[in-house]
Design a protein around this motif. Sequence first.
Motif, PDB file in Angstrom:
ATOM      1  N   GLY A  28     -11.491 -14.074  51.998  1.00  0.00           N
ATOM      2  CA  GLY A  28     -12.508 -14.383  51.282  1.00  0.00           C
ATOM      3  C   GLY A  28     -11.922 -16.154  51.435  1.00  0.00           C
ATOM      4  N   THR A  29     -13.404 -16.876  50.508  1.00  0.00           N
ATOM      5  CA  THR A  29     -12.213 -18.424  50.534  1.00  0.00           C
ATOM      6  C   THR A  29     -11.184 -18.989  49.177  1.00  0.00           C
ATOM      7  OG1 THR A  29     -14.494 -18.759  49.849  1.00  0.00           O
ATOM      8  CG2 THR A  29     -13.744 -18.614  52.082  1.00  0.00           C
ATOM      9  N   GLY A  30     -11.469 -17.628  48.014  1.00  0.00           N
ATOM     10  CA  GLY A  30     -10.907 -18.058  46.987  1.00  0.00           C
ATOM     11  C   GLY A  30      -9.679 -18.221  46.348  1.00  0.00           C
ATOM     12  N   PRO A  31      -8.833 -18.870  45.239  1.00  0.00           N
ATOM     13  CA  PRO A  31      -7.456 -18.669  45.038  1.00  0.00           C
ATOM     14  C   PRO A  31      -7.366 -17.160  45.989  1.00  0.00           C
ATOM     15  CG  PRO A  31      -8.858 -19.184  43.547  1.00  0.00           C
ATOM     16  CD  PRO A  31     -10.570 -18.972  44.294  1.00  0.00           C
ATOM     17  N   LEU A  32      -5.540 -17.429  46.236  1.00  0.00           N
ATOM     18  CA  LEU A  32      -5.389 -16.560  46.478  1.00  0.00           C
ATOM     19  C   LEU A  32      -4.140 -15.604  45.810  1.00  0.00           C
ATOM     20  CD1 LEU A  32      -4.887 -13.860  48.954  1.00  0.00           C
ATOM     21  CD2 LEU A  32      -3.794 -15.600  50.354  1.00  0.00           C
ATOM     22  N   SER A  33      -3.913 -14.571  45.582  1.00  0.00           N
ATOM     23  CA  SER A  33      -2.554 -14.452  44.441  1.00  0.00           C
ATOM     24  C   SER A  33      -1.509 -13.676  45.582  1.00  0.00           C
ATOM     25  CB  SER A  33      -3.005 -13.908  42.992  1.00  0.00           C
ATOM     26  OG  SER A  33      -3.433 -12.052  43.488  1.00  0.00           O
ATOM     27  N   ALA A  34      -0.577 -13.748  44.763  1.00  0.00           N
ATOM     28  CA  ALA A  34       0.754 -12.992  45.666  1.00  0.00           C
ATOM     29  C   ALA A  34       0.075 -11.396  46.017  1.00  0.00           C
ATOM     30  CB  ALA A  34       1.509 -12.604  45.035  1.00  0.00           C
ATOM     31  N   LEU A  35      -0.653 -10.839  44.627  1.00  0.00           N
ATOM     32  CA  LEU A  35      -0.931  -9.137  44.700  1.00  0.00           C
ATOM     33  C   LEU A  35      -1.525  -9.307  46.287  1.00  0.00           C
ATOM     34  CD1 LEU A  35      -0.396  -8.088  41.145  1.00  0.00           C
ATOM     35  CD2 LEU A  35       1.254  -8.000  42.689  1.00  0.00           C
ATOM     36  N   GLN A  36      -2.316 -10.500  45.934  1.00  0.00           N
ATOM     37  CA  GLN A  36      -3.750 -10.107  47.153  1.00  0.00           C
ATOM     38  C   GLN A  36      -2.977 -10.453  48.480  1.00  0.00           C
ATOM     39  OE1 GLN A  36      -6.226 -13.002  44.852  1.00  0.00           O
ATOM     40  NE2 GLN A  36      -7.755 -12.047  46.004  1.00  0.00           N
ATOM     41  N   LEU A  37      -2.248 -10.722  48.623  1.00  0.00           N
ATOM     42  CA  LEU A  37      -1.923 -11.445  49.700  1.00  0.00           C
ATOM     43  C   LEU A  37      -0.997  -9.850  50.291  1.00  0.00           C
ATOM     44  CD1 LEU A  37      -1.234 -12.624  52.177  1.00  0.00           C
ATOM     45  CD2 LEU A  37       0.930 -14.337  50.902  1.00  0.00           C
ATOM     46  N   PHE A  38      -0.083  -9.574  49.116  1.00  0.00           N
ATOM     47  CA  PHE A  38       0.947  -8.615  50.034  1.00  0.00           C
ATOM     48  C   PHE A  38      -0.089  -7.502  50.247  1.00  0.00           C
ATOM     49  CE2 PHE A  38       2.771  -4.500  48.766  1.00  0.00           C
ATOM     50  CZ  PHE A  38       3.286  -4.291  49.982  1.00  0.00           C
ATOM     51  N   GLU A  39      -1.666  -6.885  49.940  1.00  0.00           N
ATOM     52  CA  GLU A  39      -1.709  -6.206  49.912  1.00  0.00           C
ATOM     53  C   GLU A  39      -3.210  -6.279  51.114  1.00  0.00           C
ATOM     54  OE1 GLU A  39      -3.945  -3.147  48.711  1.00  0.00           O
ATOM     55  OE2 GLU A  39      -1.476  -3.553  47.076  1.00  0.00           O
ATOM     56  N   HIS A  40      -2.860  -7.609  51.647  1.00  0.00           N
ATOM     57  CA  HIS A  40      -2.921  -7.762  53.715  1.00  0.00           C
ATOM     58  C   HIS A  40      -1.887  -7.512  54.188  1.00  0.00           C
ATOM     59  CE1 HIS A  40      -4.747 -10.434  56.944  1.00  0.00           C
ATOM     60  NE2 HIS A  40      -3.828 -11.098  56.769  1.00  0.00           N
ATOM     61  N   LEU A  41      -0.933  -8.273  54.045  1.00  0.00           N
ATOM     62  CA  LEU A  41       0.167  -7.493  54.610  1.00  0.00           C
ATOM     63  C   LEU A  41       0.674  -6.191  54.984  1.00  0.00           C
ATOM     64  CD1 LEU A  41       2.519 -10.094  52.353  1.00  0.00           C
ATOM     65  CD2 LEU A  41       1.461 -10.983  54.987  1.00  0.00           C
ATOM     66  N   ARG A  42       0.632  -5.569  54.111  1.00  0.00           N
ATOM     67  CA  ARG A  42       0.652  -3.338  54.118  1.00  0.00           C
ATOM     68  C   ARG A  42      -0.375  -3.395  54.866  1.00  0.00           C
ATOM     69  NH1 ARG A  42      -1.387   0.378  51.326  1.00  0.00           N
ATOM     70  NH2 ARG A  42      -2.942  -0.769  49.951  1.00  0.00           N
ATOM     71  N   ARG A  43      -1.556  -3.897  55.042  1.00  0.00           N
ATOM     72  CA  ARG A  43      -2.358  -3.473  56.153  1.00  0.00           C
ATOM     73  C   ARG A  43      -2.214  -3.822  57.046  1.00  0.00           C
ATOM     74  NH1 ARG A  43      -6.458  -5.124  52.706  1.00  0.00           N
ATOM     75  NH2 ARG A  43      -6.534  -6.314  52.912  1.00  0.00           N
ATOM     76  N   GLU A  44      -2.170  -4.908  57.431  1.00  0.00           N
ATOM     77  CA  GLU A  44      -1.799  -5.653  58.611  1.00  0.00           C
ATOM     78  C   GLU A  44      -0.539  -5.450  59.019  1.00  0.00           C
ATOM     79  OE1 GLU A  44      -4.875  -6.472  60.054  1.00  0.00           O
ATOM     80  OE2 GLU A  44      -5.716  -5.530  58.150  1.00  0.00           O
ATOM     81  N   VAL A  45       0.296  -5.575  58.594  1.00  0.00           N
ATOM     82  CA  VAL A  45       1.763  -5.881  59.387  1.00  0.00           C
ATOM     83  C   VAL A  45       2.096  -4.717  59.794  1.00  0.00           C
ATOM     84  CG1 VAL A  45       4.182  -5.968  59.172  1.00  0.00           C
ATOM     85  CG2 VAL A  45       3.133  -8.221  58.037  1.00  0.00           C
ATOM     86  N   PRO A  46       1.979  -3.560  59.357  1.00  0.00           N
ATOM     87  CA  PRO A  46       2.222  -2.068  60.551  1.00  0.00           C
ATOM     88  C   PRO A  46       1.655  -1.835  61.439  1.00  0.00           C
ATOM     89  CG  PRO A  46       2.790  -1.721  57.976  1.00  0.00           C
ATOM     90  CD  PRO A  46       1.375  -3.187  58.569  1.00  0.00           C
ATOM     91  N   ARG A  47       0.302  -2.443  61.354  1.00  0.00           N
ATOM     92  CA  ARG A  47      -0.475  -2.466  62.363  1.00  0.00           C
ATOM     93  C   ARG A  47      -0.521  -3.646  63.531  1.00  0.00           C
ATOM     94  NH1 ARG A  47      -6.913  -3.294  59.646  1.00  0.00           N
ATOM     95  NH2 ARG A  47      -6.602  -0.827  58.834  1.00  0.00           N
ATOM     96  N   THR A  48       0.149  -4.722  63.140  1.00  0.00           N
ATOM     97  CA  THR A  48       0.792  -5.092  64.777  1.00  0.00           C
ATOM     98  C   THR A  48       1.867  -4.965  64.827  1.00  0.00           C
ATOM     99  OG1 THR A  48      -0.739  -7.545  63.242  1.00  0.00           O
ATOM    100  CG2 THR A  48       0.692  -8.387  64.690  1.00  0.00           C
TER     101      THR A  48
END
Length: 359
Positions: A216-236
Amino acid sequence: MTLRRNAFAVIVGIGQYQDPKIRKLDFAGADALAFRDVLVDPELGAFPPDNVLLLTDKEATLRAIRRAVGTWLFQNADPESTVVVFFAGHGGVESDKVGTESDGLAKYLIPWDADPDDLFSTGLANADFNRLLRTIKAKSLVVFLDACYAAGVSRRGARDVSVVGNPYDHLSQGEGRLVIASAQPNQRSWEEPGLGHGVFTHHILEGMRGEAAQMGTGPLSALQLFEHLRREVPRTARRLCNSLQEPVLVGEAAKPILLTVGRGGTSPELAPPDGPATGRTEASGDAATARSLALFDLHDRGALETEPYIEALSLLDKPSGRKNAVEVALTHHLDFLLSGRITPARYVELRAALLDLAE
């Protein structure tokens, strides 16, 4: 765009070490520079440039890192500050000389001037790093560690080290403190030429820039970012490095710790503390940002607990076609909440009823 005057960061990136026995990292410096650029971007992190201290390679000595965290942040950050500490470089282990580690291994972050044969004297032990972090008065602190211990610097001849004790637990002690690390203790933290960054930092930057579709384009919290990292880092890591790398989150934060203000948005730290959510929507000029900021207001006032708040942010970012029946209904109630047609308490009741039905 107004900057967040009470936000501070210390950023460390070490790729080329003083001792040639320490393996070079190709992208740790690039990781640090890019992370700094995102933080000081007025449409993203909105950190004042003077509030961000960058240490790369030979600047990142043990003394300089200690001074940056234990003196500079101590002098500048207050309890209401947002503070980010970022480290990209090597981690390492050696035998625990004081007998406090369950696995017999002392864990270190490796500064530029470290001696790999004497980390006890020249490395930044996790226990020492924890003491430095405890000098920071801010109640909103996020520590990013793009480093690993399993394949890091250890005494020559050591290999396949088995890290049992969690090296991140103590670092998150205190109110409003999160540690987000690049990998589990026994996993490697990979960097990839095709990305030009470490895999972990690449996805941090992706999330903070809003480049991933689900962010999205709104404010980003640390927990929101971690959800992204938890999903994408293992895939990459699986796709590009044929390896397992799973980010770690340790710590708790009663209030969201915002890392970015969102493209075209304004920081909630800058708005009048008692002002209505609608006042912020006019300042943002962006519907998604306005809705995120309205949710932040509700959470900040204690009207919405952390779990439904984070869930609601995810619903705002999730495309309609990818929502299940419960999420569609929740989104309907969320629209009523944000338009003022139902109270936060009523939203929580309806949410609980929907979740009960789904079980």
